[in-house]
Design a protein around this motif. Structure first.
Motif, PDB file in Angstrom:
ATOM      1  N   LEU A  41      54.861  54.051  35.040  1.00 16.38           N
ATOM      2  CA  LEU A  41      55.348  55.377  35.415  1.00 16.38           C
ATOM      3  C   LEU A  41      56.871  55.411  35.481  1.00 16.38           C
ATOM      4  O   LEU A  41      57.503  56.383  35.048  1.00 16.38           O
ATOM      5  N   VAL A  42      57.472  54.364  36.034  1.00 13.41           N
ATOM      6  CA  VAL A  42      58.934  54.306  36.091  1.00 13.41           C
ATOM      7  C   VAL A  42      59.527  54.336  34.688  1.00 13.41           C
ATOM      8  O   VAL A  42      60.499  55.049  34.415  1.00 13.41           O
ATOM      9  N   LEU A  43      58.925  53.587  33.781  1.00 12.14           N
ATOM     10  CA  LEU A  43      59.465  53.477  32.432  1.00 12.14           C
ATOM     11  C   LEU A  43      59.200  54.710  31.585  1.00 12.14           C
ATOM     12  O   LEU A  43      60.064  55.140  30.804  1.00 12.14           O
ATOM     13  N   LEU A  44      58.028  55.301  31.723  1.00  9.33           N
ATOM     14  CA  LEU A  44      57.564  56.315  30.762  1.00  9.33           C
ATOM     15  C   LEU A  44      57.269  57.665  31.413  1.00  9.33           C
ATOM     16  O   LEU A  44      56.498  58.450  30.875  1.00  9.33           O
ATOM     17  N   LEU A  45      57.883  57.947  32.539  1.00  5.26           N
ATOM     18  CA  LEU A  45      57.573  59.182  33.253  1.00  5.26           C
ATOM     19  C   LEU A  45      57.858  60.418  32.405  1.00  5.26           C
ATOM     20  O   LEU A  45      57.121  61.411  32.467  1.00  5.26           O
ATOM     21  N   ASP A  46      58.922  60.400  31.601  1.00  6.74           N
ATOM     22  CA  ASP A  46      59.277  61.545  30.770  1.00  6.74           C
ATOM     23  C   ASP A  46      58.717  61.441  29.357  1.00  6.74           C
ATOM     24  O   ASP A  46      59.111  62.203  28.475  1.00  6.74           O
ATOM     25  N   ARG A  47      57.809  60.513  29.142  1.00  5.09           N
ATOM     26  CA  ARG A  47      57.127  60.354  27.848  1.00  5.09           C
ATOM     27  C   ARG A  47      55.629  60.305  28.112  1.00  5.09           C
ATOM     28  O   ARG A  47      55.008  59.238  28.125  1.00  5.09           O
ATOM     29  N   ALA A  48      55.049  61.469  28.322  1.00  3.04           N
ATOM     30  CA  ALA A  48      53.681  61.548  28.833  1.00  3.04           C
ATOM     31  C   ALA A  48      52.666  60.905  27.884  1.00  3.04           C
ATOM     32  O   ALA A  48      51.782  60.167  28.312  1.00  3.04           O
ATOM     33  N   ARG A  49      52.776  61.195  26.599  1.00  2.00           N
ATOM     34  CA  ARG A  49      51.786  60.669  25.659  1.00  2.00           C
ATOM     35  C   ARG A  49      51.842  59.149  25.576  1.00  2.00           C
ATOM     36  O   ARG A  49      50.801  58.470  25.544  1.00  2.00           O
ATOM     37  N   VAL A  50      53.053  58.620  25.530  1.00  2.00           N
ATOM     38  CA  VAL A  50      53.186  57.161  25.479  1.00  2.00           C
ATOM     39  C   VAL A  50      52.675  56.541  26.779  1.00  2.00           C
ATOM     40  O   VAL A  50      52.049  55.473  26.773  1.00  2.00           O
ATOM     41  N   LEU A  51      52.932  57.213  27.900  1.00  2.00           N
ATOM     42  CA  LEU A  51      52.453  56.702  29.181  1.00  2.00           C
ATOM     43  C   LEU A  51      50.936  56.655  29.222  1.00  2.00           C
ATOM     44  O   LEU A  51      50.341  55.649  29.657  1.00  2.00           O
ATOM     45  N   VAL A  52      50.276  57.714  28.793  1.00  2.00           N
ATOM     46  CA  VAL A  52      48.813  57.729  28.785  1.00  2.00           C
ATOM     47  C   VAL A  52      48.272  56.640  27.861  1.00  2.00           C
ATOM     48  O   VAL A  52      47.295  55.946  28.194  1.00  2.00           O
ATOM     49  N   ALA A  53      48.913  56.461  26.711  1.00  2.00           N
ATOM     50  CA  ALA A  53      48.476  55.400  25.795  1.00  2.00           C
ATOM     51  C   ALA A  53      48.660  54.023  26.413  1.00  2.00           C
ATOM     52  O   ALA A  53      47.796  53.137  26.271  1.00  2.00           O
ATOM     53  N   ALA A  54      49.776  53.810  27.120  1.00  2.00           N
ATOM     54  CA  ALA A  54      50.007  52.518  27.762  1.00  2.00           C
ATOM     55  C   ALA A  54      49.000  52.263  28.884  1.00  2.00           C
ATOM     56  O   ALA A  54      48.490  51.141  29.036  1.00  2.00           O
ATOM     57  N   LEU A  55      48.711  53.291  29.680  1.00  6.10           N
ATOM     58  CA  LEU A  55      47.706  53.133  30.740  1.00  6.10           C
ATOM     59  C   LEU A  55      46.329  52.845  30.145  1.00  6.10           C
ATOM     60  O   LEU A  55      45.567  52.027  30.683  1.00  6.10           O
ATOM     61  N   ALA A  56      45.996  53.519  29.044  1.00  4.09           N
ATOM     62  CA  ALA A  56      44.712  53.260  28.391  1.00  4.09           C
ATOM     63  C   ALA A  56      44.653  51.838  27.849  1.00  4.09           C
ATOM     64  O   ALA A  56      43.620  51.150  27.967  1.00  4.09           O
ATOM     65  N   THR A  57      45.751  51.360  27.265  1.00  7.14           N
ATOM     66  CA  THR A  57      45.797  49.980  26.766  1.00  7.14           C
ATOM     67  C   THR A  57      45.613  48.991  27.916  1.00  7.14           C
ATOM     68  O   THR A  57      44.875  47.994  27.791  1.00  7.14           O
ATOM     69  N   HIS A  58      46.281  49.254  29.021  1.00  8.47           N
ATOM     70  CA  HIS A  58      46.153  48.398  30.199  1.00  8.47           C
ATOM     71  C   HIS A  58      44.709  48.376  30.714  1.00  8.47           C
ATOM     72  O   HIS A  58      44.163  47.309  31.038  1.00  8.47           O
ATOM     73  N   LEU A  59      44.077  49.535  30.757  1.00  5.15           N
ATOM     74  CA  LEU A  59      42.695  49.608  31.236  1.00  5.15           C
ATOM     75  C   LEU A  59      41.746  48.883  30.286  1.00  5.15           C
ATOM     76  O   LEU A  59      40.859  48.138  30.737  1.00  5.15           O
ATOM     77  N   VAL A  60      41.932  49.074  28.989  1.00  5.68           N
ATOM     78  CA  VAL A  60      41.048  48.425  28.016  1.00  5.68           C
ATOM     79  C   VAL A  60      41.203  46.909  28.073  1.00  5.68           C
ATOM     80  O   VAL A  60      40.212  46.162  28.024  1.00  5.68           O
ATOM     81  N   ALA A  61      42.436  46.425  28.189  1.00  2.14           N
ATOM     82  CA  ALA A  61      42.654  44.986  28.267  1.00  2.14           C
ATOM     83  C   ALA A  61      42.028  44.397  29.526  1.00  2.14           C
ATOM     84  O   ALA A  61      41.383  43.331  29.487  1.00  2.14           O
ATOM     85  N   SER A  62      42.196  45.083  30.662  1.00  3.17           N
ATOM     86  CA  SER A  62      41.608  44.588  31.905  1.00  3.17           C
ATOM     87  C   SER A  62      40.081  44.614  31.843  1.00  3.17           C
ATOM     88  O   SER A  62      39.407  43.673  32.292  1.00  3.17           O
ATOM     89  N   ALA A  63      39.531  45.688  31.284  1.00  2.00           N
ATOM     90  CA  ALA A  63      38.076  45.767  31.154  1.00  2.00           C
ATOM     91  C   ALA A  63      37.549  44.709  30.190  1.00  2.00           C
ATOM     92  O   ALA A  63      36.462  44.139  30.405  1.00  2.00           O
ATOM     93  N   GLY A  64      38.322  44.427  29.129  1.00  2.00           N
ATOM     94  CA  GLY A  64      37.899  43.391  28.198  1.00  2.00           C
ATOM     95  C   GLY A  64      37.824  42.026  28.859  1.00  2.00           C
ATOM     96  O   GLY A  64      36.867  41.263  28.643  1.00  2.00           O
ATOM     97  N   LEU A  65      38.817  41.687  29.669  1.00  2.00           N
ATOM     98  CA  LEU A  65      38.771  40.422  30.404  1.00  2.00           C
ATOM     99  C   LEU A  65      37.617  40.402  31.398  1.00  2.00           C
ATOM    100  O   LEU A  65      36.979  39.361  31.610  1.00  2.00           O
ATOM    101  N   PHE A  66      37.357  41.541  32.013  1.00  2.00           N
ATOM    102  CA  PHE A  66      36.272  41.631  32.996  1.00  2.00           C
ATOM    103  C   PHE A  66      34.913  41.413  32.332  1.00  2.00           C
ATOM    104  O   PHE A  66      34.049  40.702  32.863  1.00  2.00           O
ATOM    105  N   LEU A  67      34.716  41.999  31.169  1.00  2.00           N
ATOM    106  CA  LEU A  67      33.428  41.884  30.483  1.00  2.00           C
ATOM    107  C   LEU A  67      33.301  40.585  29.687  1.00  2.00           C
ATOM    108  O   LEU A  67      32.184  40.163  29.369  1.00  2.00           O
TER     109      LEU A  67
END
Length: 259
Positions: A140-166
């Motif tokens: 959020l600090v880095l990408l607060l004014d770049r909403a689309r990139v922020l959502v993509a980064a959060l999605a990447t973070h979630l997918v990577a964490s879920a991949g390690l979990f599964l």
């Protein structure tokens, strides 16, 4: 600035307060309307990231005593360095440089992946997995004014964490539900911050635009009044010079053929 007079006469000249006095050209804005919203929110987000990292993340990191602790320690240091690097611009209320954002975003995601990989599979999405919810605040600090990139980064973070979990095996229903609840709570709060910031930015931009429009209308009204006063002054001066001439011609004191 030159504007046509209201009655179609000559142009009348007015100076805006924002015009450059030497060249008559309006000075460019230092920041776009509404950018102070991003500046203020970034200060709040930096404080939140520091408090969460050292207040909630340091203890589970130190309690992790396995040999895989060191990648997590390195990730912790990297995240702290990213926050420190951003503070130089955030505390001065300036936008982050594109080079810093471009370099720091993948570094933050990689640090989060390393920290999550260092946690035991059964402890992921729990308190020992301190980096999962924390990294979203850095993004959020880095990408607060770049909403689309922020959502993509959060999605990447979630997918990577879920991949390690599964990857450790199919979890039972209780573990899966707890992981889902943790992920939803963290991302919901972070996306809500993004949404609130964008709403405040839009409202601030609209307020600044309306204020500028009111200033333009007020300037035009003042210009019209000034032009009308000038017309009256010129007419009065011309009338004062013409009346004695007409009186002299009527009395015969002046000769019409005299230059």
């Amino acid at each position: 600035m030159s504007e046509e007079s209201p009655s179609g006469g000559g142009p009348c000249r007015t100076d805006h307060a924002s015009a450059n006095r030497t060249g008559g050209v309006a000075e460019p804005r230092a920041t776009a309307p509404g950018d102070h919203v991003y500046a203020t929110m970034r200060i709040i987000l930096v404080c939140a990231a520091v408090l969460l990292q050292f207040g909630l993340g340091l203890r589970p990191l130190l309690a992790h005593g396995s040999p895989s602790r060191w990648p997590a320690v390195a990730a912790f240091v990297v995240l702290a360095c990213v926050t420190a690097a951003c503070c130089g611009w955030v505390l001065r209320r300036r936008p982050l440089p594109v080079a810093l954002v471009t370099a720091a975003t993948p570094v933050v995601l990689a640090a989060s992946f390393c920290a999550t990989a260092a946690v035991a599979p059964e402890q992921r999405f729990q308190a020992p997995d301190w980096s999962f919810g924390l990294v979203g605040w850095h993004l959020l600090v880095l990408l607060l004014d770049r909403a689309r990139v922020l959502v993509a980064a959060l999605a990447t973070h979630l997918v990577a964490s879920a991949g390690l979990f599964l990857a450790a095996g199919v979890p039972d229903r209780a573990a899966f539900g707890a992981a889902g609840a943790t992920a939803f709570a963290a991302l919901a709060v972070q996306l809500a911050v993004l949404l609130i910031t964008r709403v405040l930015h839009r409202q601030s931009h609209e307020a600044v635009t309306e204020a500028e429009e009111r200033d333009r209308l007020a300037t035009r009204m003042l210009a019209a009044h000034q032009w009308e006063r000038d017309r009256h002054s010129v007419f009065a001066g011309q009338l004062g010079a013409t009346l004695p001439l007409l009186a002299g011609l009527a009395d015969g004191a002046l000769d019409p053929r005299d230059a």
